[in-house]
Design a protein around this motif. Structure first.
Motif, PDB file in Angstrom:
ATOM      1  N   ASP A   1       0.957  -1.533   0.046  1.00  0.00           N
ATOM      2  CA  ASP A   1      -0.036  -0.387   0.130  1.00  0.00           C
ATOM      3  C   ASP A   1       0.442   1.345  -0.100  1.00  0.00           C
ATOM      4  O   ASP A   1       0.463   2.337   0.474  1.00  0.00           O
ATOM      5  N   TYR A   2       2.086   1.350  -0.037  1.00  0.00           N
ATOM      6  CA  TYR A   2       2.910   2.139  -0.402  1.00  0.00           C
ATOM      7  C   TYR A   2       3.694   2.617  -1.348  1.00  0.00           C
ATOM      8  O   TYR A   2       4.016   3.877  -0.899  1.00  0.00           O
ATOM      9  N   GLY A   3       3.400   2.691  -2.587  1.00  0.00           N
ATOM     10  CA  GLY A   3       3.927   2.799  -4.008  1.00  0.00           C
ATOM     11  C   GLY A   3       3.936   2.202  -4.394  1.00  0.00           C
ATOM     12  O   GLY A   3       3.466   0.792  -4.943  1.00  0.00           O
ATOM     13  N   TYR A   4       5.224   1.839  -5.722  1.00  0.00           N
ATOM     14  CA  TYR A   4       4.555   1.274  -7.041  1.00  0.00           C
ATOM     15  C   TYR A   4       6.465   1.376  -7.173  1.00  0.00           C
ATOM     16  O   TYR A   4       7.557   2.048  -6.714  1.00  0.00           O
ATOM     17  N   PHE A   5       7.012   0.224  -7.826  1.00  0.00           N
ATOM     18  CA  PHE A   5       8.273  -0.131  -8.322  1.00  0.00           C
ATOM     19  C   PHE A   5       8.355  -0.143 -10.263  1.00  0.00           C
ATOM     20  O   PHE A   5       6.980  -0.537 -10.158  1.00  0.00           O
ATOM     21  N   ILE A   6       9.091   0.704 -10.827  1.00  0.00           N
ATOM     22  CA  ILE A   6       8.782   0.587 -12.530  1.00  0.00           C
ATOM     23  C   ILE A   6       9.750   0.423 -12.499  1.00  0.00           C
ATOM     24  O   ILE A   6      11.033   1.196 -12.952  1.00  0.00           O
ATOM     25  N   TYR A   7       9.774  -0.782 -13.120  1.00  0.00           N
ATOM     26  CA  TYR A   7      10.597  -1.478 -14.796  1.00  0.00           C
ATOM     27  C   TYR A   7      10.725  -0.343 -15.804  1.00  0.00           C
ATOM     28  O   TYR A   7       9.452  -0.281 -16.397  1.00  0.00           O
ATOM     29  N   ILE A   8      12.104   0.595 -16.346  1.00  0.00           N
ATOM     30  CA  ILE A   8      12.008   1.603 -17.511  1.00  0.00           C
ATOM     31  C   ILE A   8      12.359   0.613 -18.359  1.00  0.00           C
ATOM     32  O   ILE A   8      13.925   0.376 -18.284  1.00  0.00           O
ATOM     33  N   ASP A   9      12.000   0.383 -19.676  1.00  0.00           N
ATOM     34  CA  ASP A   9      12.763  -0.167 -20.834  1.00  0.00           C
ATOM     35  C   ASP A   9      12.826   1.457 -21.803  1.00  0.00           C
ATOM     36  O   ASP A   9      12.188   2.438 -22.561  1.00  0.00           O
ATOM     37  N   LYS A  10      13.796   1.990 -21.485  1.00  0.00           N
ATOM     38  CA  LYS A  10      14.412   2.989 -21.911  1.00  0.00           C
ATOM     39  C   LYS A  10      14.470   3.121 -23.412  1.00  0.00           C
ATOM     40  O   LYS A  10      13.620   4.694 -23.615  1.00  0.00           O
ATOM     41  N   LYS A  11      14.595   2.271 -23.917  1.00  0.00           N
ATOM     42  CA  LYS A  11      14.314   2.306 -25.775  1.00  0.00           C
ATOM     43  C   LYS A  11      13.075   2.335 -25.898  1.00  0.00           C
ATOM     44  O   LYS A  11      12.556   3.737 -26.770  1.00  0.00           O
ATOM     45  N   ALA A  12      12.308   1.625 -24.886  1.00  0.00           N
ATOM     46  CA  ALA A  12      10.840   2.209 -25.461  1.00  0.00           C
ATOM     47  C   ALA A  12       9.383   3.301 -24.783  1.00  0.00           C
ATOM     48  O   ALA A  12       9.559   3.383 -25.714  1.00  0.00           O
ATOM     49  N   PHE A  13      10.764   3.624 -24.004  1.00  0.00           N
ATOM     50  CA  PHE A  13      10.484   4.785 -23.163  1.00  0.00           C
ATOM     51  C   PHE A  13      10.364   6.157 -24.591  1.00  0.00           C
ATOM     52  O   PHE A  13       9.053   7.304 -24.642  1.00  0.00           O
ATOM     53  N   CYS A  14      11.099   6.194 -24.864  1.00  0.00           N
ATOM     54  CA  CYS A  14      11.983   7.245 -25.710  1.00  0.00           C
ATOM     55  C   CYS A  14      10.639   7.068 -27.385  1.00  0.00           C
ATOM     56  O   CYS A  14      10.924   8.011 -27.276  1.00  0.00           O
ATOM     57  N   LYS A  15      10.834   5.587 -27.490  1.00  0.00           N
ATOM     58  CA  LYS A  15      10.032   5.926 -28.501  1.00  0.00           C
ATOM     59  C   LYS A  15       8.863   5.839 -28.251  1.00  0.00           C
ATOM     60  O   LYS A  15       8.205   7.044 -29.767  1.00  0.00           O
TER      61      LYS A  15
END
Length: 135
Positions: free
Chosen positions: A44-58
């Motif tokens: 209940d405290y938040g989120y872990f967010i894995y970032i795919d850098k290439k997909a994010f920029c795209k």
């Protein structure tokens, strides 16, 4: 020789995103509305967010409004800090160089936005360094 993949994580306060964004993250933890992110609830405290850098920029290039602007800001800051994972935690660090939001009923008001520099992950970061990711 086998090599291990090691990822770095940045923990920030959930106040750096709006309540509306937190609700979207909660929905996305059970679905996949943001294909460039892997979102996992942290109880209940938040989120872990894995970032795919290439997909994010795209995704930002092809569909600039597909992610909330406040989420883009903290993701861009995470990338600039050299991290692959963003942990949004209610007790996380609140940085002066990032916007933070006070919740008053159903509106979010950005407060205390500063142009000050932040030291993060061995790098000196400022809001101007985020211009590649944030319009």
């Amino acid at each position: 020789v086998n090599t291990m993949e090691i990822s770095k994580m940045l923990t920030l306060c959930t106040s750096h995103v709006t309540d509306k964004t937190l609700q979207l993250l909660n929905k996305d933890a059970t679905g996949n509305n943001f294909p460039c992110l892997g979102i996992y609830k942290k109880e209940d405290y938040g989120y872990f967010i894995y970032i795919d850098k290439k997909a994010f920029c795209k995704q930002k290039a092809s569909s600039p409004d597909s992610l909330p602007a406040d989420l883009v800001t903290v993701i861009a800051f995470t990338i600039e800090a050299g991290c692959d994972i963003l942990c949004l935690d209610s007790d996380g660090e609140e940085l002066v160089c990032l916007p933070h939001y006070e919740y008053q009923r159903h509106s979010n008001i950005a407060t205390n936005v500063s142009d000050e520099l932040c030291y993060c992950g061995g790098k000196l970061l400022s809001k101007t360094m985020l211009s590649y990711y944030v319009p």
